[in-house]
Design a protein around this motif. Structure first.
Motif, mmCIF file in Angstrom:
data_model
loop_
_atom_site.group_PDB
_atom_site.id
_atom_site.type_symbol
_atom_site.label_atom_id
_atom_site.label_comp_id
_atom_site.label_asym_id
_atom_site.label_seq_id
_atom_site.Cartn_x
_atom_site.Cartn_y
_atom_site.Cartn_z
ATOM 1 N N LEU A 174 42.052 31.210 49.191
ATOM 2 C CA LEU A 174 43.391 31.707 49.511
ATOM 3 C C LEU A 174 44.385 31.360 48.413
ATOM 4 N N ASN A 175 44.217 30.176 47.823
ATOM 5 C CA ASN A 175 45.127 29.782 46.741
ATOM 6 C C ASN A 175 44.981 30.708 45.531
ATOM 7 N N LEU A 176 43.741 31.100 45.222
ATOM 8 C CA LEU A 176 43.514 32.001 44.088
ATOM 9 C C LEU A 176 44.020 33.404 44.398
ATOM 10 N N MET A 177 43.888 33.834 45.655
ATOM 11 C CA MET A 177 44.439 35.132 46.033
ATOM 12 C C MET A 177 45.961 35.128 45.893
ATOM 13 N N LYS A 178 46.579 34.031 46.343
ATOM 14 C CA LYS A 178 48.027 33.897 46.211
ATOM 15 C C LYS A 178 48.439 33.853 44.745
ATOM 16 N N HIS A 179 47.653 33.135 43.938
ATOM 17 C CA HIS A 179 47.927 33.051 42.504
ATOM 18 C C HIS A 179 47.870 34.438 41.865
ATOM 19 N N GLY A 180 46.860 35.227 42.248
ATOM 20 C CA GLY A 180 46.742 36.579 41.725
ATOM 21 C C GLY A 180 47.897 37.460 42.157
ATOM 22 N N ALA A 181 48.293 37.330 43.434
ATOM 23 C CA ALA A 181 49.396 38.144 43.966
ATOM 24 C C ALA A 181 50.709 37.847 43.253
ATOM 25 N N ILE A 182 50.953 36.582 42.949
ATOM 26 C CA ILE A 182 52.200 36.197 42.281
ATOM 27 C C ILE A 182 52.164 36.591 40.801
ATOM 28 N N SER A 183 51.007 36.400 40.168
ATOM 29 C CA SER A 183 50.891 36.672 38.730
ATOM 30 C C SER A 183 51.063 38.145 38.403
ATOM 31 N N ILE A 184 50.703 39.031 39.329
ATOM 32 C CA ILE A 184 50.750 40.470 39.061
ATOM 33 C C ILE A 184 52.141 41.062 39.282
ATOM 34 N N LEU A 185 53.064 40.300 39.856
ATOM 35 C CA LEU A 185 54.374 40.853 40.226
ATOM 36 C C LEU A 185 55.123 41.523 39.072
ATOM 37 N N PRO A 186 55.175 40.940 37.860
ATOM 38 C CA PRO A 186 55.871 41.647 36.770
ATOM 39 C C PRO A 186 55.255 43.003 36.457
ATOM 40 N N ILE A 211 35.539 46.850 48.536
ATOM 41 C CA ILE A 211 36.983 46.642 48.709
ATOM 42 C C ILE A 211 37.611 46.188 47.396
ATOM 43 N N ALA A 212 36.962 45.226 46.733
ATOM 44 C CA ALA A 212 37.489 44.715 45.463
ATOM 45 C C ALA A 212 37.538 45.810 44.406
ATOM 46 N N ASN A 214 45.633 45.072 37.230
ATOM 47 C CA ASN A 214 45.076 43.819 37.756
ATOM 48 C C ASN A 214 43.711 43.508 37.138
ATOM 49 N N TRP A 215 42.990 44.540 36.679
ATOM 50 C CA TRP A 215 41.746 44.271 35.954
ATOM 51 C C TRP A 215 42.049 43.552 34.637
ATOM 52 N N ALA A 216 43.014 44.084 33.872
ATOM 53 C CA ALA A 216 43.359 43.477 32.580
ATOM 54 C C ALA A 216 43.866 42.047 32.773
ATOM 55 N N LEU A 217 44.689 41.841 33.811
ATOM 56 C CA LEU A 217 45.229 40.504 34.069
ATOM 57 C C LEU A 217 44.107 39.540 34.461
ATOM 58 N N THR A 218 43.198 39.997 35.319
ATOM 59 C CA THR A 218 42.092 39.145 35.757
ATOM 60 C C THR A 218 41.205 38.741 34.592
ATOM 61 N N MET A 219 40.857 39.700 33.740
ATOM 62 C CA MET A 219 39.989 39.389 32.605
ATOM 63 C C MET A 219 40.689 38.458 31.620
ATOM 64 N N ALA A 245 36.848 36.707 41.860
ATOM 65 C CA ALA A 245 37.065 37.795 42.807
ATOM 66 C C ALA A 245 38.324 37.607 43.643
ATOM 67 N N SER A 246 38.620 36.388 44.038
ATOM 68 C CA SER A 246 39.802 36.131 44.870
ATOM 69 C C SER A 246 41.080 36.501 44.135
ATOM 70 N N PHE A 247 41.154 36.149 42.870
ATOM 71 C CA PHE A 247 42.314 36.498 42.040
ATOM 72 C C PHE A 247 42.415 38.010 41.898
ATOM 73 N N LEU A 248 41.279 38.660 41.659
ATOM 74 C CA LEU A 248 41.242 40.114 41.499
ATOM 75 C C LEU A 248 41.723 40.812 42.772
ATOM 76 N N ILE A 249 41.240 40.346 43.925
ATOM 77 C CA ILE A 249 41.614 40.970 45.201
ATOM 78 C C ILE A 249 43.075 40.707 45.534
ATOM 79 N N GLY A 250 43.532 39.487 45.299
ATOM 80 C CA GLY A 250 44.935 39.163 45.581
ATOM 81 C C GLY A 250 45.894 40.000 44.763
ATOM 82 N N SER A 251 45.614 40.127 43.475
ATOM 83 C CA SER A 251 46.476 40.952 42.621
ATOM 84 C C SER A 251 46.320 42.428 42.956
ATOM 85 N N GLY A 252 45.103 42.834 43.335
ATOM 86 C CA GLY A 252 44.865 44.228 43.692
ATOM 87 C C GLY A 252 45.584 44.633 44.968
ATOM 88 N N MET A 253 45.667 43.723 45.944
ATOM 89 C CA MET A 253 46.381 44.017 47.189
ATOM 90 C C MET A 253 47.849 44.316 46.914
#
Length: 230
Positions: free
Chosen positions: A2-14, A101-102, A110-115, A126-134
């Motif tokens: 969940l922390n990595l999903m949250k991290h991905g969701a916040i990182s993708i905001l810009p 789903i991912a 979100n692919w570029a950010l994850t990589m 995967a958690s970061f990828l899904i969080g940013s993708g959501m």
């Protein structure tokens, strides 16, 4: 997880904020080619691929054939074969349902950010990828639907030059992929062939795919030459 999903969701905001702007512009113009606002939102949620949606709407507006528009969009989405292949290590261990789903939530941003983040830390997966993708799929769907809803009551926006929003968005994304001198030859090959094929009458979507493949081939050949010379 969940922390990595949250991290991905916040990182993708810009990046999501930028996508919302050209998503809104896309919705405006899609509505003025005859698409109802709800269909634009539905397409964004189910297709979730901005560039292919733009091409599909353009093809539909010009040719008025659903099959041709869908085929053009699918042709442009061939790049996702390579994107999904690059995620094989990240998605390893997930169930088939979770993988699908991912993959559906994976877009250019979100692919570029994850990589990029994974190159810094192998904990990113995967958690970061899904969080940013959501975040991206929600923002894209809402912004395009909102743009289409507004577009039904506004005058013809093409005469104000709003169509350039798409070109500007693609230029911004391309700038983020520029890697300096190693990119010069592959990009020149891709751009040159795309312009030539469109000039010769090839549909734009197919010209983009064909020229991109030629650019990738040029990049591969450069790597091979450099590898053999070392």
């Amino acid at each position: 997880m969940l922390n990595l999903m949250k991290h991905g969701a916040i990182s993708i905001l810009p990046l999501a904020a930028g996508a919302a702007l050209y998503g809104f512009a896309f919705g405006l113009l899609a509505a003025q080619t005859g698409f109802p606002w709800w269909s634009v939102g539905l397409m964004s949620a189910t297709v979730h691929a901005g560039s292919s949606q733009i091409v599909a709407v353009e093809q539909f507006a010009n040719a008025s054939t659903v099959l041709g528009a869908a085929f053009a969009g699918a042709a442009l989405n061939l790049r996702y074969i390579g994107i999904v292949a690059s995620l094989s290590e990240i998605l390893a261990g997930l169930s088939l349902r979770a993988k699908l789903i991912a993959i559906h939530m994976t877009g250019d941003e979100n692919w570029a950010l994850t990589m990029s983040e994974r190159a810094k830390s192998k904990d990113i997966g995967a958690s970061f990828l899904i969080g940013s993708g959501m975040v991206m799929i929600c923002v894209w769907t809402l912004s395009t639907a909102s743009g289409a809803l507004v577009g039904t009551v506004l005058p013809d926006l093409e005469r104000f030059g709003l169509g350039f929003a798409f070109t500007a968005a693609f230029i911004a994304m391309a700038r983020g992929l520029w890697q300096g001198r190693p990119s010069i030859l592959p990009w020149t090959v891709a751009f040159g062939l795309a312009i030539a094929m469109v000039y010769l009458g090839l549909p734009k979507a197919y010209a983009i795919v064909a020229s991109a493949l030629c650019g990738l081939l040029a990049s591969h050949m450069i790597r091979q030459i450099r590898g053999s010379s070392q």
